[in-house]
Design a protein around this motif. Structure first.
Motif, mmCIF file in Angstrom:
data_model
loop_
_atom_site.group_PDB
_atom_site.id
_atom_site.type_symbol
_atom_site.label_atom_id
_atom_site.label_comp_id
_atom_site.label_asym_id
_atom_site.label_seq_id
_atom_site.Cartn_x
_atom_site.Cartn_y
_atom_site.Cartn_z
ATOM 1 N N GLN A 1 0.710 -1.112 0.115
ATOM 2 C CA GLN A 1 -0.080 0.070 -0.060
ATOM 3 C C GLN A 1 0.863 1.373 -0.032
ATOM 4 O OE1 GLN A 1 -2.335 -0.604 3.641
ATOM 5 N NE2 GLN A 1 -4.047 -1.447 2.558
ATOM 6 N N ALA A 2 0.346 2.243 -0.690
ATOM 7 C CA ALA A 2 0.974 3.653 -0.759
ATOM 8 C C ALA A 2 0.537 4.240 0.568
ATOM 9 C CB ALA A 2 0.672 4.507 -1.779
ATOM 10 N N HIS A 3 1.594 4.181 1.699
ATOM 11 C CA HIS A 3 1.060 4.764 3.171
ATOM 12 C C HIS A 3 2.059 5.533 3.659
ATOM 13 C CE1 HIS A 3 3.292 1.268 4.059
ATOM 14 N NE2 HIS A 3 3.332 1.815 5.179
ATOM 15 N N GLY A 4 1.562 6.543 4.553
ATOM 16 C CA GLY A 4 2.673 7.180 5.445
ATOM 17 C C GLY A 4 2.513 6.819 6.923
ATOM 18 N N HIS A 5 3.419 7.369 7.869
ATOM 19 C CA HIS A 5 3.464 7.048 9.303
ATOM 20 C C HIS A 5 3.604 8.531 9.658
ATOM 21 C CE1 HIS A 5 3.560 2.550 9.324
ATOM 22 N NE2 HIS A 5 4.285 2.752 8.290
ATOM 23 N N LEU A 6 2.757 8.493 10.966
ATOM 24 C CA LEU A 6 2.823 9.879 11.703
ATOM 25 C C LEU A 6 2.742 9.275 13.256
ATOM 26 C CD1 LEU A 6 0.761 10.512 9.218
ATOM 27 C CD2 LEU A 6 1.718 12.861 10.275
ATOM 28 N N ALA A 7 3.692 10.167 14.240
ATOM 29 C CA ALA A 7 3.557 9.687 15.472
ATOM 30 C C ALA A 7 3.443 10.991 16.244
ATOM 31 C CB ALA A 7 4.697 9.023 15.854
ATOM 32 N N TYR A 8 2.616 11.013 17.275
ATOM 33 C CA TYR A 8 2.561 12.206 18.203
ATOM 34 C C TYR A 8 3.465 11.788 19.341
ATOM 35 C CZ TYR A 8 1.719 14.551 22.573
ATOM 36 O OH TYR A 8 2.360 15.217 23.593
ATOM 37 N N GLU A 9 4.694 12.569 19.425
ATOM 38 C CA GLU A 9 5.686 12.223 20.586
ATOM 39 C C GLU A 9 5.520 13.539 21.640
ATOM 40 O OE1 GLU A 9 9.193 12.441 17.551
ATOM 41 O OE2 GLU A 9 9.108 10.878 18.853
ATOM 42 N N GLY A 10 5.409 13.195 22.625
ATOM 43 C CA GLY A 10 5.508 14.240 23.759
ATOM 44 C C GLY A 10 4.767 13.749 25.065
ATOM 45 N N ASP A 11 4.898 14.534 26.030
ATOM 46 C CA ASP A 11 4.647 13.943 27.389
ATOM 47 C C ASP A 11 3.326 14.389 27.698
ATOM 48 O OD1 ASP A 11 7.434 13.077 27.791
ATOM 49 O OD2 ASP A 11 7.930 15.144 28.144
ATOM 50 N N GLY A 12 2.829 15.561 27.399
ATOM 51 C CA GLY A 12 1.605 16.268 27.726
ATOM 52 C C GLY A 12 0.254 15.189 27.367
ATOM 53 N N PHE A 13 0.465 14.156 26.332
ATOM 54 C CA PHE A 13 -0.695 13.650 25.861
ATOM 55 C C PHE A 13 -0.246 12.229 25.635
ATOM 56 C CE2 PHE A 13 -1.448 17.910 24.983
ATOM 57 C CZ PHE A 13 -2.644 18.232 25.239
ATOM 58 N N LYS A 14 -1.266 11.216 25.472
ATOM 59 C CA LYS A 14 -1.071 9.880 25.112
ATOM 60 C C LYS A 14 -0.457 10.006 23.844
ATOM 61 C CE LYS A 14 -4.145 7.991 28.600
ATOM 62 N NZ LYS A 14 -5.874 7.463 28.419
ATOM 63 N N THR A 15 0.501 8.888 23.567
ATOM 64 C CA THR A 15 1.159 8.552 22.149
ATOM 65 C C THR A 15 0.001 8.063 21.159
ATOM 66 O OG1 THR A 15 3.046 8.099 23.461
ATOM 67 C CG2 THR A 15 3.093 7.685 21.109
ATOM 68 N N VAL A 16 0.138 8.701 20.169
ATOM 69 C CA VAL A 16 -0.797 8.233 19.207
ATOM 70 C C VAL A 16 0.025 8.001 17.951
ATOM 71 C CG1 VAL A 16 -2.794 8.747 17.532
ATOM 72 C CG2 VAL A 16 -2.889 9.443 20.076
ATOM 73 N N PHE A 17 -0.192 6.703 17.058
ATOM 74 C CA PHE A 17 0.682 6.542 15.934
ATOM 75 C C PHE A 17 -0.668 6.445 15.013
ATOM 76 C CE2 PHE A 17 3.347 4.718 19.283
ATOM 77 C CZ PHE A 17 4.352 5.221 18.748
ATOM 78 N N LEU A 18 -0.500 7.086 13.489
ATOM 79 C CA LEU A 18 -1.304 6.801 12.601
ATOM 80 C C LEU A 18 -0.583 6.523 11.301
ATOM 81 C CD1 LEU A 18 -3.185 10.431 12.833
ATOM 82 C CD2 LEU A 18 -3.747 7.929 13.889
ATOM 83 N N ARG A 19 -1.347 5.780 10.338
ATOM 84 C CA ARG A 19 -1.034 5.000 9.355
ATOM 85 C C ARG A 19 -1.792 5.607 7.932
ATOM 86 N NH1 ARG A 19 -1.530 0.539 6.220
ATOM 87 N NH2 ARG A 19 0.429 -0.631 5.686
ATOM 88 N N PRO A 20 -1.796 6.649 7.592
ATOM 89 C CA PRO A 20 -2.928 7.179 6.523
ATOM 90 C C PRO A 20 -2.492 6.516 5.408
ATOM 91 C CG PRO A 20 -1.334 9.120 6.999
ATOM 92 C CD PRO A 20 -0.944 7.885 8.099
ATOM 93 N N LEU A 21 -3.454 6.087 4.281
ATOM 94 C CA LEU A 21 -3.388 5.617 3.061
ATOM 95 C C LEU A 21 -3.509 6.486 2.192
ATOM 96 C CD1 LEU A 21 -5.301 2.190 3.098
ATOM 97 C CD2 LEU A 21 -3.030 2.633 3.701
ATOM 98 N N MET A 22 -2.613 6.442 1.055
ATOM 99 C CA MET A 22 -2.946 7.490 -0.132
ATOM 100 C C MET A 22 -4.057 6.787 -1.127
ATOM 101 S SD MET A 22 1.091 8.278 -0.756
ATOM 102 C CE MET A 22 1.154 8.550 -2.423
#
Lengths: 200, 162
Positions: free
Chosen positions: B124-145
């Motif tokens: 699949q053509a896809h990207g990855h994103l991560a929120y990284e920080g202390d204030g909020f819970k970590t979230v990982f995304l994998r959107p598709l094109m």
């Protein structure tokens, strides 16, 4: 003449999808290990249609014992392709492959591939253990054909759902060719199988 | 003499029905439902490299990854949040360090990072994103094109306080 035409058709139907996938533009952005991982998967799928034809002695010049010997050699090649396919993907991106084995992959096609893999391994296992376990031929045959159906169905679903190196039209034709070769051999006259059994 | 029996019965029936409805929970009073947090997507964390540096651009660029970061509940934009972005691109595999880069959200909680063209990998053509920080819970995304020919991709975060 008829033999030459059959061989030409077999060669074109199986070889063209492989050649086209090796010319995919995606390959320029992949390292050799990842390229090999994809290519071994495509090669395995292209070899699969030969299996039912060899088992039922349908290929000119490869009837009876010679056909079944080649069937076993190609069976072993399929296992080798499977090993290289999974190993290459694992090296390329370990977490993606681990997700597949843990059934938590975001991509449904990988689960179809896993299903085909398990069926192929089971099929190889019951074949290797047929004599030691003294499996009845009839029972082995039913299991082998059932597993073959899962391998083929899983492989076709796996391939069709992937956005990868295979060219879409040749991929669809290979899927049809593979399914037709298997279904056609199941419908082969019983005497074919009976004579195959006597000679085996 | 006016006949009051009927209106009285109607009143009783109506108030009884209203009480039943309220008790059943079928009708709830209007209240701020709040924005639900974005769940992590399957496979989103694959090939994540904790602490990848903040960059002006990943590699040669040509492809835009953009999105927003908001707070769960009230939906307030969250400025200064660190988002890591990575993908299989024309310049490298997902696992390669140089395929990774991070950026910060602006005053409106928006982010935008230029990176090399994403190409299909692992089917699949896809990207990855991560929120990284202390204030909020970590979230990982994998959107598709939608198409591998797309030259941009969006992903939106709604974060839940850690």
């Amino acid at each position: 003449m008829r033999a030459a035409l059959i061989w030409l058709a077999v060669l074109v139907l199986s070889a063209v999808p492989v050649v086209l996938s090796l010319a995919s533009p995606l390959l320029q952005w992949r390292d050799p290990v990842y390229i090999a991982a994809g290519a071994t998967g495509v090669l395995a799928m292209a070899l699969m249609p030969l299996q039912p034809l060899l088992a039922t002695g349908r290929l000119p010049g490869l009837g009876g014992f010679r056909g079944r010997r080649l069937h076993r050699i190609i069976g072993a090649l399929l296992l080798l392709c499977l090993l290289l396919h999974v190993a290459g993907l694992w090296i390329t991106s370990p977490p993606d492959v681990i997700d597949v084995f843990l059934l938590r992959s975001p991509t449904p096609f990988s689960t179809w591939g896993l299903l085909a893999m398990v069926a192929l391994l089971l099929s190889a296992a019951i074949t290797a253990l047929r004599k030691p376990l003294r499996l009845r031929w009839r029972l082995w045959r039913v299991a082998h054909l059932g597993l073959a159906a899962v391998v083929i169905g899983g492989t076709v679903a796996h391939a069709l759902l992937i956005e990868g190196t295979m060219e879409p039209v040749s991929k669809a034709l290979l899927s049809l060719w593979l399914t037709a070769a298997f279904a056609g051999s199941l419908a082969a006259p019983l005497r074919h199988r009976a004579s195959a059994r006597r000679q085996g | 003499m006016p006949d009051t029996r009927f209106p009285r019965r109607t009143l009783l029936a109506a108030s009884g029905a209203a009480a039943l409805l309220a008790a059943s929970g079928l009708v709830v009073p209007a209240r701020a439902k709040g924005l639900a947090p974005t769940p992590t997507m399957r496979g989103g964390a694959n090939n994540y490299r904790p602490g990848a540096p903040i960059v002006e651009r990943i590699g040669g660029g040509g492809f835009w990854m953009s999105g927003s970061v908001r707070r769960a509940g009230d939906g307030a934009p969250l400025p200064g949040q660190r988002i890591q972005i990575w993908a299989h691109t024309t310049e490298g595999h997902e696992r390669d360090w140089h395929s990774h880069g991070a950026t910060l959200t602006d005053a409106d909680g928006l982010f935008r990072l230029e990176m090399p063209q994403i190409v299909p990998a692992f089917g699949q053509a896809h990207g990855h994103l991560a929120y990284e920080g202390d204030g909020f819970k970590t979230v990982f995304l994998r959107p598709l094109m939608a198409s591998p020919k797309d030259t941009s991709l969006e992903a939106h975060f709604v974060l839940e306080p850690a």
